[in-house]
Design a protein around this motif. Sequence first.
Motif, mmCIF file in Angstrom:
data_model
loop_
_atom_site.group_PDB
_atom_site.id
_atom_site.type_symbol
_atom_site.label_atom_id
_atom_site.label_comp_id
_atom_site.label_asym_id
_atom_site.label_seq_id
_atom_site.Cartn_x
_atom_site.Cartn_y
_atom_site.Cartn_z
ATOM 1 N N SER A 61 -27.554 80.144 -11.485
ATOM 2 C CA SER A 61 -28.409 78.976 -10.699
ATOM 3 C C SER A 61 -27.995 77.848 -11.233
ATOM 4 O O SER A 61 -28.121 77.534 -12.567
ATOM 5 C CB SER A 61 -29.759 79.675 -10.908
ATOM 6 O OG SER A 61 -30.269 79.445 -12.155
ATOM 7 N N THR A 98 -26.353 64.270 -6.981
ATOM 8 C CA THR A 98 -25.990 64.700 -8.402
ATOM 9 C C THR A 98 -24.313 64.562 -8.665
ATOM 10 O O THR A 98 -23.761 65.162 -7.803
ATOM 11 C CB THR A 98 -26.296 66.216 -8.804
ATOM 12 O OG1 THR A 98 -27.534 66.222 -8.378
ATOM 13 C CG2 THR A 98 -26.354 66.632 -10.275
ATOM 14 N N ARG A 142 -29.507 73.615 -11.125
ATOM 15 C CA ARG A 142 -30.638 72.708 -10.674
ATOM 16 C C ARG A 142 -30.679 71.409 -11.850
ATOM 17 O O ARG A 142 -30.077 71.410 -12.686
ATOM 18 C CB ARG A 142 -32.081 73.532 -10.564
ATOM 19 C CG ARG A 142 -32.572 73.960 -12.180
ATOM 20 C CD ARG A 142 -33.878 74.856 -11.952
ATOM 21 N NE ARG A 142 -34.442 75.105 -13.254
ATOM 22 C CZ ARG A 142 -34.000 76.106 -13.954
ATOM 23 N NH1 ARG A 142 -33.030 76.789 -13.788
ATOM 24 N NH2 ARG A 142 -34.641 76.290 -15.289
ATOM 25 N N ARG A 143 -31.695 70.595 -11.034
ATOM 26 C CA ARG A 143 -31.749 69.277 -11.924
ATOM 27 C C ARG A 143 -33.133 69.081 -12.321
ATOM 28 O O ARG A 143 -34.207 69.245 -11.650
ATOM 29 C CB ARG A 143 -31.371 68.135 -11.006
ATOM 30 C CG ARG A 143 -30.975 66.939 -11.892
ATOM 31 C CD ARG A 143 -30.387 65.846 -11.005
ATOM 32 N NE ARG A 143 -31.272 65.372 -10.093
ATOM 33 C CZ ARG A 143 -30.970 64.255 -9.229
ATOM 34 N NH1 ARG A 143 -29.472 64.131 -9.119
ATOM 35 N NH2 ARG A 143 -31.866 63.494 -8.516
ATOM 36 N N GLU A 144 -33.318 69.020 -13.758
ATOM 37 C CA GLU A 144 -34.751 69.130 -14.228
ATOM 38 C C GLU A 144 -34.876 67.855 -15.180
ATOM 39 O O GLU A 144 -34.223 67.403 -16.229
ATOM 40 C CB GLU A 144 -35.108 70.371 -14.964
ATOM 41 C CG GLU A 144 -35.527 71.426 -14.233
ATOM 42 C CD GLU A 144 -35.908 72.529 -15.396
ATOM 43 O OE1 GLU A 144 -35.643 72.280 -16.502
ATOM 44 O OE2 GLU A 144 -35.835 73.581 -14.625
ATOM 45 N N ASP A 145 -35.578 66.491 -14.524
ATOM 46 C CA ASP A 145 -35.508 65.410 -15.216
ATOM 47 C C ASP A 145 -34.472 64.757 -15.692
ATOM 48 O O ASP A 145 -34.171 64.523 -17.025
ATOM 49 C CB ASP A 145 -36.754 65.702 -16.597
ATOM 50 C CG ASP A 145 -37.991 66.243 -16.190
ATOM 51 O OD1 ASP A 145 -38.469 65.731 -15.093
ATOM 52 O OD2 ASP A 145 -38.472 67.005 -16.918
ATOM 53 N N SER A 172 -27.215 73.156 -20.410
ATOM 54 C CA SER A 172 -28.102 71.889 -20.008
ATOM 55 C C SER A 172 -27.224 70.699 -20.438
ATOM 56 O O SER A 172 -26.747 70.450 -21.843
ATOM 57 C CB SER A 172 -29.544 71.867 -21.232
ATOM 58 O OG SER A 172 -29.992 72.966 -20.969
ATOM 59 N N THR A 178 -27.429 79.276 -21.115
ATOM 60 C CA THR A 178 -28.140 78.392 -20.312
ATOM 61 C C THR A 178 -27.407 77.255 -20.720
ATOM 62 O O THR A 178 -27.344 76.842 -21.884
ATOM 63 C CB THR A 178 -29.707 78.339 -20.879
ATOM 64 O OG1 THR A 178 -30.244 79.551 -20.346
ATOM 65 C CG2 THR A 178 -30.432 77.209 -19.969
ATOM 66 N N GLU A 208 -28.909 74.946 -6.287
ATOM 67 C CA GLU A 208 -30.012 73.870 -5.864
ATOM 68 C C GLU A 208 -29.903 72.579 -6.477
ATOM 69 O O GLU A 208 -30.937 71.645 -6.401
ATOM 70 C CB GLU A 208 -31.292 74.609 -6.251
ATOM 71 C CG GLU A 208 -31.744 75.942 -5.798
ATOM 72 C CD GLU A 208 -32.673 76.468 -6.670
ATOM 73 O OE1 GLU A 208 -33.055 76.038 -7.411
ATOM 74 O OE2 GLU A 208 -32.806 77.714 -6.137
ATOM 75 N N GLY A 267 -29.076 60.360 -11.592
ATOM 76 C CA GLY A 267 -28.745 61.516 -11.923
ATOM 77 C C GLY A 267 -27.171 61.574 -11.984
ATOM 78 O O GLY A 267 -26.610 62.750 -12.245
ATOM 79 N N VAL A 275 -29.109 71.787 -15.136
ATOM 80 C CA VAL A 275 -29.272 73.063 -16.003
ATOM 81 C C VAL A 275 -28.576 74.229 -15.221
ATOM 82 O O VAL A 275 -28.828 74.341 -13.951
ATOM 83 C CB VAL A 275 -30.800 73.517 -15.933
ATOM 84 C CG1 VAL A 275 -31.014 74.756 -16.652
ATOM 85 C CG2 VAL A 275 -31.465 72.279 -16.814
#
Lengths: 299, 486
Positions: B402, B371, B404-407, B474, B472, B366, B482, B411
Amino acid sequence: MGEARRIDRRAFLTTSAGAAVAAVAWPARAAGAPVRIALTAAAVRDELPLYDRWAAYLERHFGRPVHFVQRKTYHDVLELLRTGDLDFAWVCSYSFTQAWDAGLVDLIAAPVYRGSPTYRSYLIVHNDDAAQRLDDLAGRSFAFTDPDSATGYIIPRAMLRAGGRDPDRFFRRTFFTWDHGQAIEAVAERVADGAAVDSYVWDYLAAKRPQIGRLTRKIGQSEAFGFPPMVARRGIDAALAERFRTALAAMPREADGRRVLDEMMLDGYVEVGSAHYDGVRAAAASAGARADAQPPSAL
Amino acid sequence: MSPWRPSSWSLAVKLPLIVCLVVAGVAGVTGFTVIQKERIELRQALAEKAVLLSQWIAAASAEPMMRNDVWPIWRSLRQVTSKEVDEGRDVLTAMVLDTEGVVMAHLQPGLNPIGLPLHTDGDETRLLERALRSETTLVLEDPAGGFVEGVAPVVGGGKRLGVARVRLSTRVLAQAVGEATGLVLLATFGLALIGSLAGIYASLRAVRPLGRLADAMSSLARGEPVAVPVRGADEIAHLSVTFNAMAAEVAEKQRLERELAQAEKTAALGRIAAGVAHEVNNPLAGILNCLSTLRDHPKEPGLLERYLPVIERGLLRIRAIVQDLLVEQRAEHASEPCGPECLDEVRDLIAAEIEGKSIALDWRNELPPDTMFNRQRLQQALLNLLRNAVQAMPAGGRLSVSARREDGVLVIVVEDTGVGIAPEDVGRVFDPFFTSRKTGTGLGLWITWRLVQSLGGTIEVASRLGEGSRFTLSIPLGGPDGSIAD
């Protein structure tokens, strides 16, 4: 003329401010007692260097120092003649008649002014004043010179009398200035609306001090009267009187004397008799006395 | 810095402005107080002068008035008030009146004739009445402020004969006050200017060092400690010294940290070298043992057939270790940027590896298209995690991935339904050569951990024995969009 021979000018101012005596003695130059000659309002008295030169001329003739003596009033001068504190005096014509009639003086000579030993009384007003004749000054202020002055008091009063006026009521206010020059100044400064002055003094000042001539205007004049004479106290040394007479007569012929005469605007001196002043006597008889006409020294 | 909000103004502006205003204010107030005092004193002096003049005139007028001889009165009036006597004096008018108000002498004789009552109206009439009533000297003031008047009774023969009045203009007063005001304004302006310069100097001395300190603090916050120059011995100098000491401490701490990190790296290298030696030594010992036996018993039948597979296994293990180490070495020095599609390359790779195994792959990428990240390091790290997961599910299972980008943080979560990790082993899974499987080199997760660390990221593991594990990842992304420049 050395500086030391000058009369201190301030001494004169004091004379006019108070009734004090302001006789100033020159330092003796010629030997012997000084010859004392009084000057009165008949002369222009504040031309001091001129009198220095005149004194020098006379000293040469007398061989003695000459002192000119000043008094505020004619009356004071007559008193000095009475007490013997003077030898000679240049007095007003009316004073002369009084002194002569009282047996106080002998005539020496009368100055010749504009070809004749006579003068007149001028009636003057301020240049801006509308008055054209003496009648226009009714109810206004008027400056007299001295109660013993012919041109500055006796003659104008006689003229008013002759015109049917009461000289004591004709003007609103009168006062004495004790000097012809100051009577002219009173008119020039508008302290007085009019004044009667010696024609010789007015002509002299009008010529020498043009501002006075510009500020005052002549609106009338009297007939001619005998010019104020130089007199000797009766009883002085006849030789001295004769020397004075000769000295005065010689003035036009000698350079220093000529110079003094020119400065005085006089032609010379001539011998006259007492009858030359009968006109003044007549005017005095018709002028009437005035109660408040008292000189300061009489108080 | 808003021009309408003084609180937002720079000290470099406020300081000179405040000093300037204070100095100008003090100078102005002082100056105008002095002027006011001066004005009162001058007025007093003027009034005294007027009274003195009126007294002189009254004294000179007494005797002539007693004999009604007005000419000497006028002469003394003019003489006393003449400009020659006192240049600075401004006589508006002077007069001598008798007790009824009749003019005996007046400095403007043309307008005020001798022998007539003085003509007055309005305020002048009131002033005249006061003057005529006065038994002593008196100061009268112009209601409009234009003059002061000295009044002195003329007394002669024990009787009051009249009154002498002298008016002096207040113009000289206004002039003096005007001049003084000019001077005060000039001085105020000059002092304000000096005040501004002093303020500017103060701001140069104080505000600029403060600005330098603020800059240095910002720089320190970015991890770049710099020293500020110290001048003088005031509070700012003290602050600068303190700051410099703090910056020096931070710099020292950073140096120590760098040294520590270097030492740790060296130590880790040592541990790896030891591990490698150990791991390589075991198969080598077996191989050498086989070779020695073969040499001692060359004719013994069956021995070769028995030992060759053992030698081969040993060599293969050594090769696997060396390959893993080479992979780690390559990836660690690569820096090719790549977008989200690079993750999908990893999916294809692992999809090929699980073919034929009963493992379901649940892949959710996602990441937004912009990115950007480090291609080799991230691919290698992810691939190692996935292989680890596949190996944890020998009997099949489900592999969920999975991304994704968070802030600004990338991740990636990798979840398997495999054998899980024993709780006592969870803390050791990233140690080199730690493995729970016979075939593993124990280097895969260690390499992953090293790569993630080199990208500035973290890796967490959660696991339950028999149920599966979840890793996980990060990784912070560099730029604001990004991406990472690395």
